[in-house]
Write a protein that holds these residues in place. Structure first.
Motif, PDB file in Angstrom:
ATOM      1  N   ILE A 132       0.363 -15.608 -14.741  1.00 54.58           N
ATOM      2  CA  ILE A 132      -0.131 -16.326 -15.703  1.00 54.58           C
ATOM      3  C   ILE A 132      -0.838 -17.770 -15.591  1.00 54.58           C
ATOM      4  O   ILE A 132      -1.637 -18.217 -16.288  1.00 54.58           O
ATOM      5  CB  ILE A 132       1.116 -16.603 -16.889  1.00 54.58           C
ATOM      6  CG1 ILE A 132       0.736 -17.210 -18.266  1.00 54.58           C
ATOM      7  CG2 ILE A 132       2.190 -17.587 -16.243  1.00 54.58           C
ATOM      8  CD1 ILE A 132      -0.197 -16.277 -18.998  1.00 54.58           C
ATOM      9  N   ASP A 133      -0.371 -18.152 -14.464  1.00 56.35           N
ATOM     10  CA  ASP A 133      -0.849 -19.576 -13.936  1.00 56.35           C
ATOM     11  C   ASP A 133      -2.363 -19.420 -13.679  1.00 56.35           C
ATOM     12  O   ASP A 133      -3.252 -20.106 -13.765  1.00 56.35           O
ATOM     13  CB  ASP A 133       0.037 -20.512 -12.820  1.00 56.35           C
ATOM     14  CG  ASP A 133       0.261 -19.370 -11.702  1.00 56.35           C
ATOM     15  OD1 ASP A 133       0.177 -18.256 -11.733  1.00 56.35           O
ATOM     16  OD2 ASP A 133       0.378 -20.059 -10.489  1.00 56.35           O
ATOM     17  N   HIS A 134      -2.499 -18.307 -12.837  1.00 52.09           N
ATOM     18  CA  HIS A 134      -3.758 -17.899 -12.448  1.00 52.09           C
ATOM     19  C   HIS A 134      -4.858 -17.685 -13.598  1.00 52.09           C
ATOM     20  O   HIS A 134      -5.853 -18.059 -13.605  1.00 52.09           O
ATOM     21  CB  HIS A 134      -3.810 -16.777 -11.576  1.00 52.09           C
ATOM     22  CG  HIS A 134      -3.149 -16.943 -10.111  1.00 52.09           C
ATOM     23  ND1 HIS A 134      -1.817 -16.620  -9.896  1.00 52.09           N
ATOM     24  CD2 HIS A 134      -3.541 -17.297  -8.977  1.00 52.09           C
ATOM     25  CE1 HIS A 134      -1.315 -16.884  -8.832  1.00 52.09           C
ATOM     26  NE2 HIS A 134      -2.236 -17.296  -8.281  1.00 52.09           N
ATOM     27  N   LEU A 135      -4.270 -16.936 -14.733  1.00 55.36           N
ATOM     28  CA  LEU A 135      -5.023 -16.588 -15.741  1.00 55.36           C
ATOM     29  C   LEU A 135      -5.494 -18.095 -16.685  1.00 55.36           C
ATOM     30  O   LEU A 135      -6.752 -18.036 -17.026  1.00 55.36           O
ATOM     31  CB  LEU A 135      -4.436 -15.416 -16.504  1.00 55.36           C
ATOM     32  CG  LEU A 135      -4.164 -14.084 -15.904  1.00 55.36           C
ATOM     33  CD1 LEU A 135      -3.198 -13.473 -16.964  1.00 55.36           C
ATOM     34  CD2 LEU A 135      -5.699 -13.657 -15.937  1.00 55.36           C
ATOM     35  N   LEU A 139      -9.002 -19.435 -17.553  1.00 56.83           N
ATOM     36  CA  LEU A 139      -9.285 -19.560 -18.752  1.00 56.83           C
ATOM     37  C   LEU A 139      -9.839 -21.021 -19.074  1.00 56.83           C
ATOM     38  O   LEU A 139     -10.946 -21.261 -19.564  1.00 56.83           O
ATOM     39  CB  LEU A 139      -8.290 -19.332 -19.852  1.00 56.83           C
ATOM     40  CG  LEU A 139      -8.466 -19.768 -21.426  1.00 56.83           C
ATOM     41  CD1 LEU A 139      -9.480 -18.637 -21.797  1.00 56.83           C
ATOM     42  CD2 LEU A 139      -7.237 -19.510 -22.147  1.00 56.83           C
ATOM     43  N   ALA A 140      -9.288 -22.094 -18.407  1.00 59.97           N
ATOM     44  CA  ALA A 140      -9.527 -23.463 -18.227  1.00 59.97           C
ATOM     45  C   ALA A 140     -11.060 -23.466 -17.744  1.00 59.97           C
ATOM     46  O   ALA A 140     -11.889 -24.467 -18.308  1.00 59.97           O
ATOM     47  CB  ALA A 140      -8.736 -24.441 -17.601  1.00 59.97           C
ATOM     48  N   LEU A 141     -11.238 -23.069 -16.563  1.00 58.93           N
ATOM     49  CA  LEU A 141     -12.707 -22.988 -16.001  1.00 58.93           C
ATOM     50  C   LEU A 141     -13.893 -22.577 -16.968  1.00 58.93           C
ATOM     51  O   LEU A 141     -14.876 -23.149 -17.135  1.00 58.93           O
ATOM     52  CB  LEU A 141     -12.773 -22.432 -14.862  1.00 58.93           C
ATOM     53  CG  LEU A 141     -12.237 -22.787 -13.600  1.00 58.93           C
ATOM     54  CD1 LEU A 141     -12.131 -21.694 -12.468  1.00 58.93           C
ATOM     55  CD2 LEU A 141     -12.701 -24.075 -13.158  1.00 58.93           C
ATOM     56  N   SER A 145     -16.688 -24.627 -18.679  1.00 56.05           N
ATOM     57  CA  SER A 145     -18.275 -24.329 -18.763  1.00 56.05           C
ATOM     58  C   SER A 145     -18.623 -24.053 -19.782  1.00 56.05           C
ATOM     59  O   SER A 145     -20.025 -24.437 -20.093  1.00 56.05           O
ATOM     60  CB  SER A 145     -18.190 -22.662 -17.786  1.00 56.05           C
ATOM     61  OG  SER A 145     -17.729 -23.164 -16.620  1.00 56.05           O
ATOM     62  N   ALA A 146     -18.178 -23.463 -20.714  1.00 49.65           N
ATOM     63  CA  ALA A 146     -18.869 -23.147 -22.304  1.00 49.65           C
ATOM     64  C   ALA A 146     -19.238 -24.591 -22.892  1.00 49.65           C
ATOM     65  O   ALA A 146     -20.077 -24.709 -23.403  1.00 49.65           O
ATOM     66  CB  ALA A 146     -17.580 -22.221 -23.076  1.00 49.65           C
ATOM     67  N   LEU A 147     -17.970 -25.512 -22.620  1.00 43.16           N
ATOM     68  CA  LEU A 147     -18.332 -26.899 -23.423  1.00 43.16           C
ATOM     69  C   LEU A 147     -19.364 -27.553 -22.632  1.00 43.16           C
ATOM     70  O   LEU A 147     -20.109 -28.137 -23.525  1.00 43.16           O
ATOM     71  CB  LEU A 147     -16.877 -27.648 -23.246  1.00 43.16           C
ATOM     72  CG  LEU A 147     -15.823 -27.083 -24.126  1.00 43.16           C
ATOM     73  CD1 LEU A 147     -14.346 -28.199 -23.792  1.00 43.16           C
ATOM     74  CD2 LEU A 147     -16.123 -27.487 -25.615  1.00 43.16           C
ATOM     75  N   MET A 148     -19.318 -27.314 -21.543  1.00 38.80           N
ATOM     76  CA  MET A 148     -20.785 -28.113 -20.721  1.00 38.80           C
ATOM     77  C   MET A 148     -22.129 -27.353 -21.172  1.00 38.80           C
ATOM     78  O   MET A 148     -22.782 -28.279 -21.428  1.00 38.80           O
ATOM     79  CB  MET A 148     -20.506 -28.091 -19.133  1.00 38.80           C
ATOM     80  CG  MET A 148     -19.140 -28.981 -18.491  1.00 38.80           C
ATOM     81  SD  MET A 148     -19.308 -30.575 -19.116  1.00 38.80           S
ATOM     82  CE  MET A 148     -20.366 -31.015 -18.021  1.00 38.80           C
TER      83      MET A 148
END
Length: 163
Positions: A132-135, A139-141, A145-148
């Motif tokens: 879950i930490d990897h996922l 998701l955070a990346l 990226s979407a926000l940028m």
């Protein structure tokens, strides 16, 4: 290291039943050559096999994977008798068997084998999906990226909106 040395007989017995090498389909006999600890919590085990004839193909089977946790990954390096590498094989619970074709003749093996990039990539994806930490990190990346991208496409240097 002392613990490994003291358990050589038990290790030989476990590996004899859990690591199989077939030369053109015929079983080869194994002998434990050396075992050592690696960084973190790993171990490196070197086995030498005696095969009935000069094979054209080798198959490595690891029945011992069935008794280990799902995340265990093993790399088997197939070498010629002179120590030249022939193939690197990646084995895990989902793929406990792998094969390598051997070069013909007794001359130099030539260039070292290419790394099994496809197998490493698949293992990387499986590793990411296994926690879950990897996922959450992926998701955070993606969110960042979407926000940028959204901020770049809606605002110019002067602050005017572009649609």
């Amino acid at each position: 290291e002392a613990e490994l040395a003291a358990g050589t007989d038990a290790l030989q017995a476990r590996l004899g039943a859990g690591v199989e090498l077939l030369a053109d389909g015929a079983p080869c006999s194994a002998a434990l050559e050396r075992a050592s600890l690696t960084e973190e919590d790993g171990a490196r085990v070197q086995l030498r096999y005696g095969c009935p004839a000069s094979p054209r193909a080798l198959t490595v089977r690891l029945p011992l994977l069935a008794g280990l946790a799902f995340g265990h990954r093993h790399i088997a390096q197939v070498e010629r008798a002179d120590g030249e590498p022939v193939a690197d094989l990646v084995l895990h619970r989902g793929a406990p068997e792998a094969s390598a074709e051997l070069p013909a003749g007794d001359g130099p093996a030539g260039a070292p084998p290419p790394p099994p990039v496809g197998a490493y990539f698949r293992l990387g994806v499986e590793h990411i999906l296994s926690g879950i930490d990897h996922l959450l990190f992926v998701l955070a990346l993606l969110l960042w990226s979407a926000l940028m991208l959204a901020s770049r496409s809606t605002t110019t240097g002067a602050g005017s909106k572009v649609r």
